[in-house]
Enzyme design. Structure first.
Site, short mmCIF file in Angstrom:
data_model
loop_
_atom_site.label_atom_id
_atom_site.label_comp_id
_atom_site.label_asym_id
_atom_site.label_seq_id
_atom_site.Cartn_x
_atom_site.Cartn_y
_atom_site.Cartn_z
N ASP A 164 0.83 -0.97 -0.09
CA ASP A 164 0.10 0.20 0.03
C ASP A 164 0.79 1.23 0.11
O ASP A 164 1.98 1.39 0.35
CB ASP A 164 -0.83 -0.06 1.18
CG ASP A 164 -0.43 0.18 2.55
OD1 ASP A 164 0.88 -0.52 2.62
OD2 ASP A 164 -0.50 0.98 3.31
N GLU A 165 0.28 2.26 -0.40
CA GLU A 165 0.95 3.74 -0.15
C GLU A 165 2.28 3.64 -1.20
O GLU A 165 2.92 4.29 -0.16
CB GLU A 165 0.88 4.17 1.12
CG GLU A 165 -0.53 4.13 1.80
CD GLU A 165 -0.23 4.49 3.25
OE1 GLU A 165 -1.39 5.07 3.85
OE2 GLU A 165 0.58 4.30 4.07
N VAL A 166 2.50 3.04 -2.07
CA VAL A 166 3.65 3.43 -2.76
C VAL A 166 3.59 4.68 -3.66
O VAL A 166 3.03 4.71 -4.54
CB VAL A 166 3.81 2.15 -3.80
CG1 VAL A 166 5.25 2.11 -4.36
CG2 VAL A 166 3.61 0.69 -2.77
#
Length: 204
Positions: A164-166
């Site tokens: 997530d949240e790359v």
């Protein structure tokens, strides 16, 4: 005579702890497992590492906790610590499923040479680093060896890799990575949308 028939509604009844942002003593984790067993929870999702710290002690790459832990003597989880926690959970019907978030949330992994992507600003290195660099063969050599060790430490059939949240701004700024993505015939520069919210450039 009274007959009571009771069973959990869900097979997966999990709770998560995050020891990357808030280090917990192994003894506290054992008490947490006790509390879970009292409430019929059966899966401990252990978010082991993140940007903030890397408390997991790797035999293959000791520099990860050596440089990435809040304190490399007191705020770590040794091989014996992990084994004791996993076994304590097993005896109480609690699976321990670890999370090692990748390819983002990996700033604490910076002790591994060339693993993180150098970010650029106005065509020059900015001195900061972003997610794991997917263009280097050394990245996959490291990941294979490291996660083979993780799989030995945590016998559960599942391992959580986050994803997530790359933030792709660093990838987009790096000319070497842009060239690599074009070479792999990926659309424009940065590439394959993950079906969650992340953008991931990892080769299959």
């Amino acid at each position: 005579m009274v007959q009571i028939i009771d069973h959990p509604r869900f097979l997966h009844r999990g709770f998560m702890i995050d020891t990357a942002r808030h280090y917990l003593e192994p003894s506290v984790i054992l008490k947490f497992i006790d509390a879970m067993s009292y409430g019929k929870f059966n899966v401990l999702h252990w978010h082991v590492v993140d940007d903030q710290s890397f408390p997991f002690v790797s035999d293959s790459f000791p520099e990860l906790s050596g440089q990435g832990a809040y304190h490399n003597k007191t705020h770590i989880y040794t091989k014996d610590n992990v084994s004791a926690i996993v076994e304590y959970g097993r005896l109480r019907g609690v699976r321990v499923v670890p999370e090692f978030d990748t390819p983002g949330h990996t700033r604490s992994w910076g002790s591994i040479q060339n693993l993180l992507t150098p970010c650029y600003s106005q065509g020059k290195p900015s001195g900061s680093y972003g997610p794991i660099n997917p263009t280097l063969d050394s990245t996959y050599t490291f990941l294979k060896k490291f996660f083979s060790e993780v799989a030995e430490r945590f016998p559960d059939q599942y391992l959580h890799l986050g994803g997530d949240e790359v933030k792709d701004t660093c990838w987009a700024s790096n000319p070497t990575l842009q060239h690599g993505c074009r070479k792999w015939d990926m659309a424009k520069t940065i590439l394959c949308l993950n079906n969650i919210t992340s953008k991931i450039c990892f080769r299959s």
